[in-house]
Design a protein around this motif. Structure first.
Motif, PDB file in Angstrom:
ATOM      1  N   PRO A  17       0.838  -1.195   0.000  1.00  0.00           N
ATOM      2  CA  PRO A  17       0.000   0.000   0.000  1.00  0.00           C
ATOM      3  C   PRO A  17       0.879   1.253   0.000  1.00  0.00           C
ATOM      4  O   PRO A  17       1.996   1.229   0.514  1.00  0.00           O
ATOM      5  N   PRO A  18       0.383   2.325  -0.587  1.00  0.00           N
ATOM      6  CA  PRO A  18       1.178   3.552  -0.610  1.00  0.00           C
ATOM      7  C   PRO A  18       1.356   4.113   0.798  1.00  0.00           C
ATOM      8  O   PRO A  18       0.588   3.801   1.701  1.00  0.00           O
ATOM      9  N   ALA A  19       2.361   4.933   0.962  1.00  0.00           N
ATOM     10  CA  ALA A  19       2.629   5.533   2.264  1.00  0.00           C
ATOM     11  C   ALA A  19       1.490   6.475   2.648  1.00  0.00           C
ATOM     12  O   ALA A  19       0.975   7.228   1.827  1.00  0.00           O
ATOM     13  N   VAL A  20       1.078   6.384   3.885  1.00  0.00           N
ATOM     14  CA  VAL A  20      -0.005   7.228   4.389  1.00  0.00           C
ATOM     15  C   VAL A  20       0.631   8.434   5.061  1.00  0.00           C
ATOM     16  O   VAL A  20       1.536   8.300   5.884  1.00  0.00           O
ATOM     17  N   THR A  21       0.138   9.626   4.713  1.00  0.00           N
ATOM     18  CA  THR A  21       0.798  10.825   5.220  1.00  0.00           C
ATOM     19  C   THR A  21      -0.025  11.580   6.255  1.00  0.00           C
ATOM     20  O   THR A  21       0.488  11.980   7.277  1.00  0.00           O
ATOM     21  N   SER A  22      -1.299  11.782   6.011  1.00  0.00           N
ATOM     22  CA  SER A  22      -2.074  12.606   6.940  1.00  0.00           C
ATOM     23  C   SER A  22      -2.729  11.746   8.020  1.00  0.00           C
ATOM     24  O   SER A  22      -2.904  10.544   7.878  1.00  0.00           O
ATOM     25  N   ALA A  23      -3.101  12.393   9.102  1.00  0.00           N
ATOM     26  CA  ALA A  23      -3.739  11.691  10.220  1.00  0.00           C
ATOM     27  C   ALA A  23      -5.069  11.089   9.794  1.00  0.00           C
ATOM     28  O   ALA A  23      -5.443   9.997  10.231  1.00  0.00           O
ATOM     29  N   ASP A  24      -5.788  11.781   8.915  1.00  0.00           N
ATOM     30  CA  ASP A  24      -7.072  11.272   8.432  1.00  0.00           C
ATOM     31  C   ASP A  24      -6.876   9.979   7.649  1.00  0.00           C
ATOM     32  O   ASP A  24      -7.626   9.018   7.820  1.00  0.00           O
ATOM     33  N   ASN A  25      -5.845   9.956   6.820  1.00  0.00           N
ATOM     34  CA  ASN A  25      -5.571   8.751   6.039  1.00  0.00           C
ATOM     35  C   ASN A  25      -5.104   7.601   6.930  1.00  0.00           C
ATOM     36  O   ASN A  25      -5.392   6.443   6.649  1.00  0.00           O
ATOM     37  N   VAL A  26      -4.397   7.922   7.999  1.00  0.00           N
ATOM     38  CA  VAL A  26      -3.964   6.889   8.936  1.00  0.00           C
ATOM     39  C   VAL A  26      -5.176   6.223   9.571  1.00  0.00           C
ATOM     40  O   VAL A  26      -5.249   4.996   9.686  1.00  0.00           O
ATOM     41  N   GLU A  27      -6.157   7.024   9.926  1.00  0.00           N
ATOM     42  CA  GLU A  27      -7.380   6.479  10.534  1.00  0.00           C
ATOM     43  C   GLU A  27      -8.162   5.639   9.523  1.00  0.00           C
ATOM     44  O   GLU A  27      -8.639   4.552   9.847  1.00  0.00           O
ATOM     45  N   ARG A  28      -8.267   6.120   8.299  1.00  0.00           N
ATOM     46  CA  ARG A  28      -8.965   5.354   7.255  1.00  0.00           C
ATOM     47  C   ARG A  28      -8.248   4.038   6.978  1.00  0.00           C
ATOM     48  O   ARG A  28      -8.882   2.999   6.804  1.00  0.00           O
ATOM     49  N   TYR A  29      -6.915   4.093   6.933  1.00  0.00           N
ATOM     50  CA  TYR A  29      -6.138   2.881   6.704  1.00  0.00           C
ATOM     51  C   TYR A  29      -6.368   1.869   7.832  1.00  0.00           C
ATOM     52  O   TYR A  29      -6.545   0.678   7.578  1.00  0.00           O
ATOM     53  N   ALA A  30      -6.387   2.346   9.070  1.00  0.00           N
ATOM     54  CA  ALA A  30      -6.604   1.453  10.212  1.00  0.00           C
ATOM     55  C   ALA A  30      -7.987   0.818  10.138  1.00  0.00           C
ATOM     56  O   ALA A  30      -8.151  -0.382  10.426  1.00  0.00           O
ATOM     57  N   ASN A  31      -8.994   1.600   9.734  1.00  0.00           N
ATOM     58  CA  ASN A  31     -10.352   1.050   9.589  1.00  0.00           C
ATOM     59  C   ASN A  31     -10.395  -0.012   8.489  1.00  0.00           C
ATOM     60  O   ASN A  31     -11.016  -1.071   8.656  1.00  0.00           O
ATOM     61  N   LEU A  32      -9.754   0.272   7.380  1.00  0.00           N
ATOM     62  CA  LEU A  32      -9.726  -0.708   6.285  1.00  0.00           C
ATOM     63  C   LEU A  32      -9.007  -1.981   6.712  1.00  0.00           C
ATOM     64  O   LEU A  32      -9.433  -3.087   6.381  1.00  0.00           O
ATOM     65  N   LYS A  33      -7.923  -1.818   7.459  1.00  0.00           N
ATOM     66  CA  LYS A  33      -7.178  -2.980   7.934  1.00  0.00           C
ATOM     67  C   LYS A  33      -8.033  -3.825   8.878  1.00  0.00           C
ATOM     68  O   LYS A  33      -8.035  -5.056   8.802  1.00  0.00           O
ATOM     69  N   ARG A  34      -8.802  -3.160   9.757  1.00  0.00           N
ATOM     70  CA  ARG A  34      -9.692  -3.905  10.660  1.00  0.00           C
ATOM     71  C   ARG A  34     -10.761  -4.652   9.868  1.00  0.00           C
ATOM     72  O   ARG A  34     -11.099  -5.789  10.173  1.00  0.00           O
ATOM     73  N   LEU A  35     -11.310  -4.013   8.836  1.00  0.00           N
ATOM     74  CA  LEU A  35     -12.318  -4.678   7.997  1.00  0.00           C
ATOM     75  C   LEU A  35     -11.716  -5.894   7.284  1.00  0.00           C
ATOM     76  O   LEU A  35     -12.350  -6.943   7.186  1.00  0.00           O
ATOM     77  N   ARG A  36     -10.488  -5.726   6.781  1.00  0.00           N
ATOM     78  CA  ARG A  36      -9.835  -6.853   6.106  1.00  0.00           C
ATOM     79  C   ARG A  36      -9.535  -7.971   7.089  1.00  0.00           C
ATOM     80  O   ARG A  36      -9.789  -9.142   6.812  1.00  0.00           O
ATOM     81  N   ASP A  37      -9.016  -7.622   8.259  1.00  0.00           N
ATOM     82  CA  ASP A  37      -8.689  -8.635   9.258  1.00  0.00           C
ATOM     83  C   ASP A  37      -9.936  -9.327   9.793  1.00  0.00           C
ATOM     84  O   ASP A  37      -9.886 -10.495  10.172  1.00  0.00           O
ATOM     85  N   GLY A  38     -11.056  -8.615   9.794  1.00  0.00           N
ATOM     86  CA  GLY A  38     -12.315  -9.195  10.242  1.00  0.00           C
ATOM     87  C   GLY A  38     -13.013 -10.017   9.168  1.00  0.00           C
ATOM     88  O   GLY A  38     -14.049 -10.624   9.414  1.00  0.00           O
ATOM     89  N   GLY A  39     -12.472 -10.019   7.963  1.00  0.00           N
ATOM     90  CA  GLY A  39     -13.042 -10.822   6.891  1.00  0.00           C
ATOM     91  C   GLY A  39     -14.139 -10.125   6.104  1.00  0.00           C
ATOM     92  O   GLY A  39     -14.783 -10.742   5.268  1.00  0.00           O
ATOM     93  N   LEU A  40     -14.340  -8.848   6.357  1.00  0.00           N
ATOM     94  CA  LEU A  40     -15.382  -8.120   5.633  1.00  0.00           C
ATOM     95  C   LEU A  40     -14.884  -7.580   4.299  1.00  0.00           C
ATOM     96  O   LEU A  40     -15.688  -7.242   3.431  1.00  0.00           O
ATOM     97  N   LEU A  41     -13.571  -7.489   4.136  1.00  0.00           N
ATOM     98  CA  LEU A  41     -12.978  -7.068   2.866  1.00  0.00           C
ATOM     99  C   LEU A  41     -11.987  -8.143   2.425  1.00  0.00           C
ATOM    100  O   LEU A  41     -11.262  -8.701   3.249  1.00  0.00           O
TER     101      LEU A  41
END
Length: 104
Positions: free
Chosen positions: A68-92
């Protein structure tokens, strides 16, 4: 059989011996097949192994890893963490995760 006949026979024997290497000339592993044919082709199993390898379908090039590309802003860090949780939970799926991360 004269000298010319012996030369023709030797030529066809060499072509037959190196048939696996000739068939593999356009493959990714052509060098390895050539060396197997050269060094172990004198044994029947070595020659047959080189022939089978030269007739096999060539594997596609190995895929590259997609990071994944480097995340720079705090907002993108939060979105990335949410996406990672969805992937780890099997929803993505992993592909969907990478597609969404690419949008960040």
């Amino acid at each position: 059989m004269g000298t010319f006949g012996i030369i023709i026979l030797a030529f066809f024997a060499l072509v037959l011996y190196f048939l696996p290497a000739l068939l593999a000339s356009k493959k990714r592993n052509s060098t390895a097949i050539f060396w197997l044919n050269l060094l172990a082709g004198w044994t029947f199993l070595g020659w047959v192994g080189a022939l089978i390898w030269s007739l096999m379908k060539d594997d596609p090039k190995p895929s590259t890893l997609h990071y994944p590309p480097a995340v720079t802003s705090a907002d993108n860090v939060e979105r990335y963490a949410n996406l990672k949780r969805l992937r780890d939970g099997g929803l993505l799926t992993h592909e969907e995760f990478l597609q969404e991360v690419g949008k960040l």
